[in-house]
Write an enzyme that holds these catalytic residues in place. Structure first.
Site, PDB file in Angstrom:
ATOM      1  N   ASP A  16      14.249   3.678  -4.208  1.00  0.00           N
ATOM      2  CA  ASP A  16      13.505   3.272  -5.395  1.00  0.00           C
ATOM      3  C   ASP A  16      14.476   3.018  -6.554  1.00  0.00           C
ATOM      4  OD1 ASP A  16      11.438   2.676  -7.014  1.00  0.00           O
ATOM      5  OD2 ASP A  16      10.704   4.724  -7.244  1.00  0.00           O
ATOM      6  N   TYR A  37      22.191  -2.609   2.133  1.00  0.00           N
ATOM      7  CA  TYR A  37      21.299  -2.722   3.299  1.00  0.00           C
ATOM      8  C   TYR A  37      20.973  -4.167   3.673  1.00  0.00           C
ATOM      9  CZ  TYR A  37      18.024  -3.006  -0.580  1.00  0.00           C
ATOM     10  OH  TYR A  37      17.402  -3.361  -1.743  1.00  0.00           O
ATOM     11  N   CYS A  62     -16.119 -12.015 -27.015  1.00  0.00           N
ATOM     12  CA  CYS A  62     -16.720 -13.198 -27.641  1.00  0.00           C
ATOM     13  C   CYS A  62     -18.245 -13.138 -27.694  1.00  0.00           C
ATOM     14  CB  CYS A  62     -16.275 -14.468 -26.918  1.00  0.00           C
ATOM     15  SG  CYS A  62     -17.019 -14.665 -25.287  1.00  0.00           S
ATOM     16  N   CYS A  70     -17.184 -12.965 -18.122  1.00  0.00           N
ATOM     17  CA  CYS A  70     -17.586 -13.579 -19.375  1.00  0.00           C
ATOM     18  C   CYS A  70     -17.738 -15.070 -19.122  1.00  0.00           C
ATOM     19  CB  CYS A  70     -16.491 -13.308 -20.408  1.00  0.00           C
ATOM     20  SG  CYS A  70     -16.463 -14.479 -21.763  1.00  0.00           S
ATOM     21  N   CYS A 115     -19.883 -10.229 -23.142  1.00  0.00           N
ATOM     22  CA  CYS A 115     -18.435 -10.081 -23.290  1.00  0.00           C
ATOM     23  C   CYS A 115     -18.135  -9.312 -24.576  1.00  0.00           C
ATOM     24  CB  CYS A 115     -17.772 -11.450 -23.328  1.00  0.00           C
ATOM     25  SG  CYS A 115     -16.023 -11.368 -23.722  1.00  0.00           S
ATOM     26  N   LYS A 152      13.334   3.417   1.958  1.00  0.00           N
ATOM     27  CA  LYS A 152      13.195   2.406   0.908  1.00  0.00           C
ATOM     28  C   LYS A 152      13.629   3.069  -0.392  1.00  0.00           C
ATOM     29  CE  LYS A 152       9.943  -0.985  -0.948  1.00  0.00           C
ATOM     30  NZ  LYS A 152      10.345  -0.838  -2.334  1.00  0.00           N
ATOM     31  N   GLU A 160      14.604   2.562   7.961  1.00  0.00           N
ATOM     32  CA  GLU A 160      15.516   3.142   6.963  1.00  0.00           C
ATOM     33  C   GLU A 160      14.769   3.412   5.666  1.00  0.00           C
ATOM     34  OE1 GLU A 160      18.396  -0.022   7.038  1.00  0.00           O
ATOM     35  OE2 GLU A 160      17.396  -1.116   5.418  1.00  0.00           O
ATOM     36  N   LYS A 210       4.789   2.482   2.899  1.00  0.00           N
ATOM     37  CA  LYS A 210       4.856   3.241   1.656  1.00  0.00           C
ATOM     38  C   LYS A 210       4.376   4.682   1.848  1.00  0.00           C
ATOM     39  CE  LYS A 210       6.007   0.937  -1.800  1.00  0.00           C
ATOM     40  NZ  LYS A 210       5.244   0.028  -2.557  1.00  0.00           N
ATOM     41  N   CYS A 254     -13.910 -18.038 -25.444  1.00  0.00           N
ATOM     42  CA  CYS A 254     -13.585 -16.612 -25.538  1.00  0.00           C
ATOM     43  C   CYS A 254     -12.118 -16.430 -25.882  1.00  0.00           C
ATOM     44  CB  CYS A 254     -13.899 -15.923 -24.211  1.00  0.00           C
ATOM     45  SG  CYS A 254     -13.460 -14.177 -24.225  1.00  0.00           S
TER      46      CYS A 254
HETATM   47  S1  IVH Z   1      15.234  -5.164   2.642  1.00  0.00           S
HETATM   48  C1  IVH Z   1      14.648  -9.440   3.087  1.00  0.00           C
HETATM   49  N1  IVH Z   1      15.734  -2.590   2.701  1.00  0.00           N
HETATM   50  O1  IVH Z   1      12.560  -2.970  -1.859  1.00  0.00           O
HETATM   51  C2  IVH Z   1      14.249  -8.100   2.663  1.00  0.00           C
HETATM   52  N2  IVH Z   1      14.810  -3.508   0.720  1.00  0.00           N
HETATM   53  O2  IVH Z   1       9.919  -4.117  -2.030  1.00  0.00           O
HETATM   54  C3  IVH Z   1      15.139  -7.553   1.633  1.00  0.00           C
HETATM   55  N3  IVH Z   1      14.511  -1.901  -1.077  1.00  0.00           N
HETATM   56  O3  IVH Z   1      13.511  -6.001  -3.310  1.00  0.00           O
HETATM   57  C4  IVH Z   1      14.834  -6.186   1.305  1.00  0.00           C
HETATM   58  N4  IVH Z   1      15.309  -0.160  -0.009  1.00  0.00           N
HETATM   59  O4  IVH Z   1      14.937  -3.937  -3.812  1.00  0.00           O
HETATM   60  C5  IVH Z   1      15.265  -3.612   1.984  1.00  0.00           C
HETATM   61  N5  IVH Z   1      16.284  -0.347   2.865  1.00  0.00           N
HETATM   62  C6  IVH Z   1      15.819  -1.365   2.149  1.00  0.00           C
HETATM   63  C7  IVH Z   1      15.366  -1.217   0.830  1.00  0.00           C
HETATM   64  C8  IVH Z   1      14.860  -2.314   0.154  1.00  0.00           C
HETATM   65  C9  IVH Z   1      14.803  -0.590  -1.151  1.00  0.00           C
HETATM   66  C10 IVH Z   1      13.895  -2.675  -2.172  1.00  0.00           C
HETATM   67  C11 IVH Z   1      14.546  -3.989  -2.471  1.00  0.00           C
HETATM   68  C12 IVH Z   1      13.456  -5.024  -2.336  1.00  0.00           C
HETATM   69  C13 IVH Z   1      12.242  -4.179  -2.485  1.00  0.00           C
HETATM   70  C14 IVH Z   1      11.068  -4.825  -1.797  1.00  0.00           C
END
Ligand code: IVH
Length: 681
Positions: A127, A233, A418, A433, A415, A125, A123, A321, A439
């Site tokens: 932002d 989610y 310092c 350093c 450094c 992610k 699914e 990612k 320092c």
């Molecule tokens: S699951 C136990 N699912 O990504 C795992 N997180 O980098 C709980 N996020 O803190 C997260 N979309 O804020 C999950 N489909 C998705 C998500 C998601 C965005 C965020 C969430 C989490 C962060 C981790």
């Protein structure tokens, strides 16, 4: 730098534009979780310069002027909420191989065949900002931000203004904690910024910042006027669980009135996952909200439970990612930043450029070898990239655009702060350093780390204050923080400090005079000792005295390396830390001010809590990793070798010398079946 009085109007306008960008950039770094790239003193100098130019050229004051922005730290004003169940983060995958590794790890942990079927979900992610919504008897009673995962902020009033979030639920378990992401659509973000601009108010760098800024408003009516949205989610505490897979959970959430993401898809293997990833990556541009990757999850909740967590991320999920966004700009100069452990990090000062919606004017060059290897020179056009929340990096110079007067960078052998010699140990890429606590930079960085959120977490004492107090000699060493109240008269006269804020600060400091050992150890900022290692050490030694004794004993290396989770690198770092006289003085001083709480095994109610177990031979019903994770869940320590401190040995077929030693020492030995029976009751 040209004196303000000598600037032409054109120069002033140009500099103000630059300052607005620089200050916004550093502000974001400072307030985000990332390490700031410049010292607070340098930051303050930028702000001062900005103010001075504005005072001289009042007509040139910009709409996005940093002086319009009030201190971004609203955080401590919200009440704190302890999460009944931790809010986790996710590990990252950056390529297909990482994805296959993720699946292989899961199968190995579960003792499954490499080819065995495994139901998965992929699914987007989102932002945005994660949030936990607590419903009691179907009524939304509390909404909390993630914070550090254990403790967030109470934003209930603000969340109640969001239309996407149901305020009541029917036909649900008595207690339901629904989790997901708050975000702002791209369209709403653009409209909000246009509005801000018209009103002469600061604009937001991206939808995520806009969502965060809108949610963390003390006046909920402001939040109400901002169009925030939500995707569900995940969940936290549920008095009963009305679903047994993640896909069922999504269907259930949708039926209860929560928005769920329409792009979630079932998958069975790495190829499937990558297909969904590619599909979502293509769809990305058309979506009206920002996503920064695809999350893969094991569908079966029973398996999720068995897989559990490593540190703060689940073993059963990972974030794949999207590739970093790139841009080209000019490298104007290279600065050297001195870190907490003395590391000299070259920082590229760039002609500001927008990368993926964020203005970037600094990027890391990592270390001296990288500069040499890439042959980056001052004056070059460089390609930079920015991935997610990490510090932007310089990837390469564009050689065909190299100007004749480009300059090679001479990496300093001393450094810059310092003046101590900066050395590179054999096999190390980082030059450090050698000044230690002499320092100023190291001292200040250590202090900042000491008060930081994951260490002592002193409310109201941020990095900026530490820097300023250090500068004015109010705080030189960590223990000085606890003596700050003796210097009250110096605070009374400081700008920005009133009666109330001083008394709040003193309360926050007193509050941390008693500190758990693991936080204390982490706070010391010893090289290689992160949170997880600090906890391992606390678990293994219980008290600071016991650790100190081990680290200064004759066979320190062996004793330390024998501990689960501690390798020779950490052992060496500890030994050298405890042998250094200055550090011992700092420790003694702190001991005089603090009560350091001995490590307490988490109350698990299990007979194994606090015991030391050793697994040997082969296990047939579960992997070694799962057995170990299970033992730790019950509060036991798992050790790799049998000693007088061992309480129980679990031996499978092929067990040899360890079993023999256990028998000699009169330690109980059981087999895997017996362990399964005992550990599940
Ligand atoms: S699951 C136990 N699912 O990504 C795992 N997180 O980098 C709980 N996020 O803190 C997260 N979309 O804020 C999950 N489909 C998705 C998500 C998601 C965005 C965020 C969430 C989490 C962060 C981790």
């Amino acid at each position: 730098m040209t004196p303000v009085e000598e600037l032409t109007e054109k120069e002033a306008a140009k500099e103000l534009a630059q300052l607005a960008m620089d200050i916004a950039f550093h502000n974001a770094r400072y307030h985000g979780d990332d390490a700031p790239l410049i010292s607070d003193a340098d930051f303050d100098a930028l702000v001062k310069r900005n103010t001075a130019i504005e005072a001289h050229f009042p007509d040139l004051v910009r709409k996005d002027s940093p002086s319009h922005q009030v201190g971004a730290k609203a955080s401590s004003k919200f009440a704190k909420v302890q999460h009944a169940q931790r809010m986790l983060s996710l590990g990252n995958a950056f390529n297909d191989e990482d994805v296959s590794d993720f699946l292989a790890r899961i199968r190995r942990f579960l003792n499954m065949d490499a080819e065995a079927a495994l139901d998965l979900v992929a699914e987007p992610k989102i932002d945005g900002l994660s949030i936990s919504l607590r419903y009691e008897n179907g009524v939304l009673v509390q909404a909390a931000t993630r914070g550090d995962g254990s403790e967030g902020e109470d934003v209930t009033a603000n969340i109640l203004t969001i239309k996407d979030i149901p305020q009541t639920l029917s036909d649900v378990p008595d207690i339901c904690e629904i989790r997901g992401e708050i975000y702002m659509s791209k369209t709403d973000f653009a409209a909000l910024n246009a509005q801000q601009e018209e009103a002469g108010k600061p604009v937001f760098a991206n939808p995520r910042n806009a969502a965060a800024g809108s949610l963390r408003q003390l006046d909920a009516s402001i939040t109400a006027s901002r169009p925030l949205k939500f995707f569900a989610y995940a969940w936290g505490v549920m008095s009963t669980l009305p679903f047994s897979t993640h896909s069922e959970a999504l269907t259930w959430l949708k039926a209860k009135g929560f928005p769920t993401n329409p792009l979630s898809k079932a998958a069975k293997d790495a190829d499937d996952l990558i297909k969904v990833y590619k599909h979502i990556e293509v769809a990305r541009g058309e979506l009206d909200y920002d996503i920064d990757g695809v999350v893969y999850k094991v569908d079966d909740l029973g398996l999720q439970d068995r897989l559990g967590f490593v540190a703060k991320a689940p073993r059963w999920a990972i974030a794949h990612k999207f590739p970093a966004e790139k841009a080209i700009t000019i490298l104007k100069d290279i600065d050297i930043q001195v870190g907490r452990t003395g590391s000299l990090t070259p920082v590229a000062k760039l002609e500001p450029v927008t990368v993926g919606g964020v203005v970037v004017s600094n990027a890391t060059l990592h270390n001296e070898d990288e500069i040499a290897r890439k042959d980056v020179r001052i004056g070059d056009h460089v390609r930079i990239q920015r991935a997610g929340d990490v510090i932007p990096q310089v990837i390469e110079p564009l050689l065909d655009k190299r100007p004749k007067d480009s300059k090679r960078f001479q990496f300093p052998m001393f450094c810059p702060v310092c003046g101590s010699e900066a050395v590179r140990e054999e096999g190390e890429v980082v030059r450090r350093c050698t000044g230690g606590l002499i320092c100023r930079a190291q001292r200040v960085e250590r202090l900042k780390h000491f008060v930081s959120r994951r260490a002592f977490d002193i409310d109201g004492l941020g990095a900026k204050h530490v820097e300023a107090f250090h500068e004015d000699d109010l705080i030189q060493s960590p223990a000085d923080i606890f003596r700050l109240k003796d210097k009250r008269e110096h605070l009374d006269t400081r700008e920005g400090w009133g009666e109330q804020s001083i008394s709040n600060l003193f309360d926050a400091i007193e509050d941390k005079r008693t500190i758990p050992l693991e936080r204390f150890l982490f706070g010391l900022g010893i090289r290689h000792i992160g949170e997880v290692t600090a906890k391992d050490l606390a678990k293994a030694f219980g008290t600071l005295e016991a650790l100190e004794e081990a680290a200064t004993s004759e066979d320190a290396s062996e004793t330390l390396s024998a501990i689960d989770g501690i390798g020779s690198v950490v052992a060496e770092a500890l030994i050298s830390f405890f042998h250094e006289e200055q550090n011992r003085a700092v420790l003694d001083d702190l001991r005089g001010e603090l009560t350091i709480e001995a490590y307490e095994a988490e109350e698990t109610g299990s007979t194994f809590a606090g015991q030391t177990l050793v697994f040997t031979g082969s296990l047939e019903k579960m992997s070694r990793a799962e057995a170990k994770a299970q033992a730790e869940k019950l509060g036991a320590k798992v050790s790799g070798s049998v000693s007088a401190k061992t309480n129980l040995v679990i031996a499978g077929p092929g067990a040899g010398s360890k079993m023999k030693k256990a028998t000699e020492l009169g330690i109980d030995v059981i087999d895997e079946d017996e362990w399964l029976r005992l550990s599940s009751t």
